[in-house]
Design a protein around this motif. Structure first.
Motif, PDB file in Angstrom:
ATOM      1  N   THR A   1       0.821  -1.210   0.000  1.00  0.00           N
ATOM      2  CA  THR A   1       0.000   0.000   0.000  1.00  0.00           C
ATOM      3  C   THR A   1       0.854   1.257   0.000  1.00  0.00           C
ATOM      4  O   THR A   1       1.867   1.351   0.690  1.00  0.00           O
ATOM      5  CB  THR A   1      -0.935   0.031   1.233  1.00  0.00           C
ATOM      6  OG1 THR A   1      -0.157  -0.135   2.426  1.00  0.00           O
ATOM      7  CG2 THR A   1      -1.983  -1.062   1.158  1.00  0.00           C
ATOM      8  N   VAL A   2       0.390   2.215  -0.795  1.00  0.00           N
ATOM      9  CA  VAL A   2       0.980   3.548  -0.848  1.00  0.00           C
ATOM     10  C   VAL A   2      -0.101   4.522  -0.419  1.00  0.00           C
ATOM     11  O   VAL A   2      -1.243   4.438  -0.896  1.00  0.00           O
ATOM     12  CB  VAL A   2       1.473   3.891  -2.263  1.00  0.00           C
ATOM     13  CG1 VAL A   2       1.976   5.336  -2.335  1.00  0.00           C
ATOM     14  CG2 VAL A   2       2.561   2.921  -2.700  1.00  0.00           C
ATOM     15  N   VAL A   3       0.240   5.455   0.467  1.00  0.00           N
ATOM     16  CA  VAL A   3      -0.769   6.373   0.988  1.00  0.00           C
ATOM     17  C   VAL A   3      -0.397   7.819   0.691  1.00  0.00           C
ATOM     18  O   VAL A   3       0.783   8.196   0.696  1.00  0.00           O
ATOM     19  CB  VAL A   3      -0.986   6.184   2.506  1.00  0.00           C
ATOM     20  CG1 VAL A   3      -1.589   4.824   2.793  1.00  0.00           C
ATOM     21  CG2 VAL A   3       0.332   6.341   3.274  1.00  0.00           C
ATOM     22  N   TRP A   4      -1.435   8.592   0.431  1.00  0.00           N
ATOM     23  CA  TRP A   4      -1.268  10.044   0.290  1.00  0.00           C
ATOM     24  C   TRP A   4      -2.412  10.717   1.036  1.00  0.00           C
ATOM     25  O   TRP A   4      -3.562  10.234   1.010  1.00  0.00           O
ATOM     26  CB  TRP A   4      -1.316  10.484  -1.164  1.00  0.00           C
ATOM     27  CG  TRP A   4      -1.316  11.999  -1.265  1.00  0.00           C
ATOM     28  CD1 TRP A   4      -0.239  12.822  -1.296  1.00  0.00           C
ATOM     29  CD2 TRP A   4      -2.467  12.843  -1.283  1.00  0.00           C
ATOM     30  NE1 TRP A   4      -0.628  14.133  -1.338  1.00  0.00           N
ATOM     31  CE2 TRP A   4      -2.007  14.186  -1.324  1.00  0.00           C
ATOM     32  CE3 TRP A   4      -3.846  12.614  -1.259  1.00  0.00           C
ATOM     33  CZ2 TRP A   4      -2.866  15.279  -1.338  1.00  0.00           C
ATOM     34  CZ3 TRP A   4      -4.706  13.700  -1.280  1.00  0.00           C
ATOM     35  CH2 TRP A   4      -4.222  15.008  -1.322  1.00  0.00           C
ATOM     36  N   ASN A   5      -2.096  11.818   1.679  1.00  0.00           N
ATOM     37  CA  ASN A   5      -3.115  12.632   2.333  1.00  0.00           C
ATOM     38  C   ASN A   5      -2.682  14.087   2.270  1.00  0.00           C
ATOM     39  O   ASN A   5      -1.488  14.403   2.316  1.00  0.00           O
ATOM     40  CB  ASN A   5      -3.306  12.209   3.793  1.00  0.00           C
ATOM     41  CG  ASN A   5      -4.562  12.801   4.396  1.00  0.00           C
ATOM     42  OD1 ASN A   5      -5.674  12.356   4.087  1.00  0.00           O
ATOM     43  ND2 ASN A   5      -4.420  13.810   5.239  1.00  0.00           N
TER      44      ASN A   5
ATOM     45  N   THR B   1       3.106  13.392  -3.115  1.00  0.00           N
ATOM     46  CA  THR B   1       2.132  14.061  -3.966  1.00  0.00           C
ATOM     47  C   THR B   1       1.147  13.044  -4.525  1.00  0.00           C
ATOM     48  O   THR B   1       1.402  11.825  -4.522  1.00  0.00           O
ATOM     49  CB  THR B   1       2.824  14.767  -5.152  1.00  0.00           C
ATOM     50  OG1 THR B   1       3.434  13.757  -5.991  1.00  0.00           O
ATOM     51  CG2 THR B   1       3.878  15.760  -4.669  1.00  0.00           C
ATOM     52  N   VAL B   2       0.021  13.547  -5.034  1.00  0.00           N
ATOM     53  CA  VAL B   2      -0.950  12.676  -5.696  1.00  0.00           C
ATOM     54  C   VAL B   2      -0.315  12.038  -6.920  1.00  0.00           C
ATOM     55  O   VAL B   2      -0.522  10.849  -7.207  1.00  0.00           O
ATOM     56  CB  VAL B   2      -2.218  13.469  -6.076  1.00  0.00           C
ATOM     57  CG1 VAL B   2      -3.162  12.611  -6.907  1.00  0.00           C
ATOM     58  CG2 VAL B   2      -2.930  13.975  -4.825  1.00  0.00           C
TER      59      VAL B   2
ATOM     60  N   ALA C   1       1.588   7.226  -9.695  1.00  0.00           N
ATOM     61  CA  ALA C   1       2.652   6.547 -10.419  1.00  0.00           C
ATOM     62  C   ALA C   1       3.040   5.223  -9.765  1.00  0.00           C
ATOM     63  O   ALA C   1       3.381   4.250 -10.448  1.00  0.00           O
ATOM     64  CB  ALA C   1       3.874   7.459 -10.522  1.00  0.00           C
ATOM     65  N   LEU C   2       2.978   5.159  -8.443  1.00  0.00           N
ATOM     66  CA  LEU C   2       3.417   3.972  -7.720  1.00  0.00           C
ATOM     67  C   LEU C   2       2.372   2.856  -7.680  1.00  0.00           C
ATOM     68  O   LEU C   2       2.721   1.690  -7.479  1.00  0.00           O
ATOM     69  CB  LEU C   2       3.804   4.353  -6.288  1.00  0.00           C
ATOM     70  CG  LEU C   2       5.080   5.190  -6.128  1.00  0.00           C
ATOM     71  CD1 LEU C   2       5.234   5.646  -4.680  1.00  0.00           C
ATOM     72  CD2 LEU C   2       6.295   4.395  -6.579  1.00  0.00           C
TER      73      LEU C   2
END
Length: 287
Positions: free
Chosen positions: A29-33, A52-53, A58-59
């Motif tokens: 899992t990759v997280v962004w907030n 960044t979003v 991309a990931l």
């Protein structure tokens, strides 16, 4: 072991629950907030954080969007359309049916693989047997992400129209809030004589459990559009009028009930007082 990387955009209560469930079931899992500090507990638990979003897009092989509303979805996705190409984008943000269709149209214009979703669960339910999520839009996107989606709960595909999942979600939530409004009204009435809301809740749960199967009988009448039999509009007007009077006698507003009585009054005034009261359904169409 799952081999798809899942990027989650948004770590509110629902996004955090979804991330934890995917991570606990072995997904990368990759997280962004927007507030980066919210990523820290997830990184400590084994997720990767994206700054960044665009980096998150991309990931990830699958990108789950769990943001505040439609505007925030478009604000964050529009600038990263290029990064989202070749990914499966699943929007789990609560939106209206037409907003879901608009985002699906935007995705199609940019050649993106896009699926709209609706979560019929609270965060604590994610991954449990009672968790249910609805999906609509690109069937290929659903099939590609299905293994991940089923990790979160029952994954029901509603059809190619991207607005169908949202529509069913909104319809079911409408019935929920109407039901809860009825309980709130009942609790307010009984509180006037010292009955705790907890006791009223037990009574309401038992009563509704017995009466809810009648919705299937109502459904048969509504689908047939034959309102010539059943409990009449005029009988129901009198019954609802009594409920309103009883509430007011106790010093409690009847605002939740008055719109129904208004609809029944209209039917009666136009010569349809003898029709089944569920014919009020026909009045709800706008235009």
């Amino acid at each position: 072991m799952p081999n798809q990387t899942v990027s989650i955009l948004g770590l509110g209560a629902m996004g955090a629950a979804i991330t934890a469930r995917l991570r606990d079931t072995g997904h990368d899992t990759v997280v962004w907030n927007r507030t980066a500090a919210k990523t820290e507990p997830h990184v400590a638990a084994g997720s990767r954080a994206a700054a960044t979003v665009a980096e998150a897009a991309a990931l990830g092989d699958v990108v789950l969007v769990v943001l505040l509303d439609h505007l925030s979805v478009r604000e964050h996705l529009d600038p990263v359309a290029a990064e989202l190409k070749g990914k499966v984008v699943v929007n789990l943000t609560t939106t209206t049916p037409n907003q879901a269709r608009a985002t699906a149209a935007w995705a199609a214009e940019h050649g993106l693989t896009y699926l709209d979703g609706a979560i019929m669960a609270v965060p604590e339910m994610i991954g449990t047997p009672v968790s249910r999520l609805l999906y609509s839009g690109d069937r290929g996107a659903y099939d590609a992400a299905r293994g991940i989606l089923e990790t979160l709960g029952a994954a029901d595909y509603e059809g190619e129209d991207a607005g169908l999942a949202s529509l069913k979600d909104m319809a079911l939530l409408t019935s929920m809030y109407q039901l809860f409004s009825g309980f709130i009204q009942a609790a307010a009435m009984m509180r006037t004589v010292g009955v705790p809301a907890a006791e009223t809740a037990r009574e309401v749960s038992a009563w509704l459990g017995a009466i809810l199967p009648h919705t299937e009988l109502f459904a048969g009448v509504i689908d047939s559009r034959d309102y010539s039999a059943g409990q009449s509009v005029d009988f129901t007007r009198a019954a609802v009028g009594s409920l309103i009077a009883a509430s007011r006698e106790q010093g409690v507003s009847a605002d939740f009930l008055e719109p129904l009585l208004s609809r029944l009054d209209e039917l009666s005034a136009t010569g349809r007082g003898g029709a089944d009261w569920t014919s009020v359904n026909e009045q709800l169409a706008i235009g």
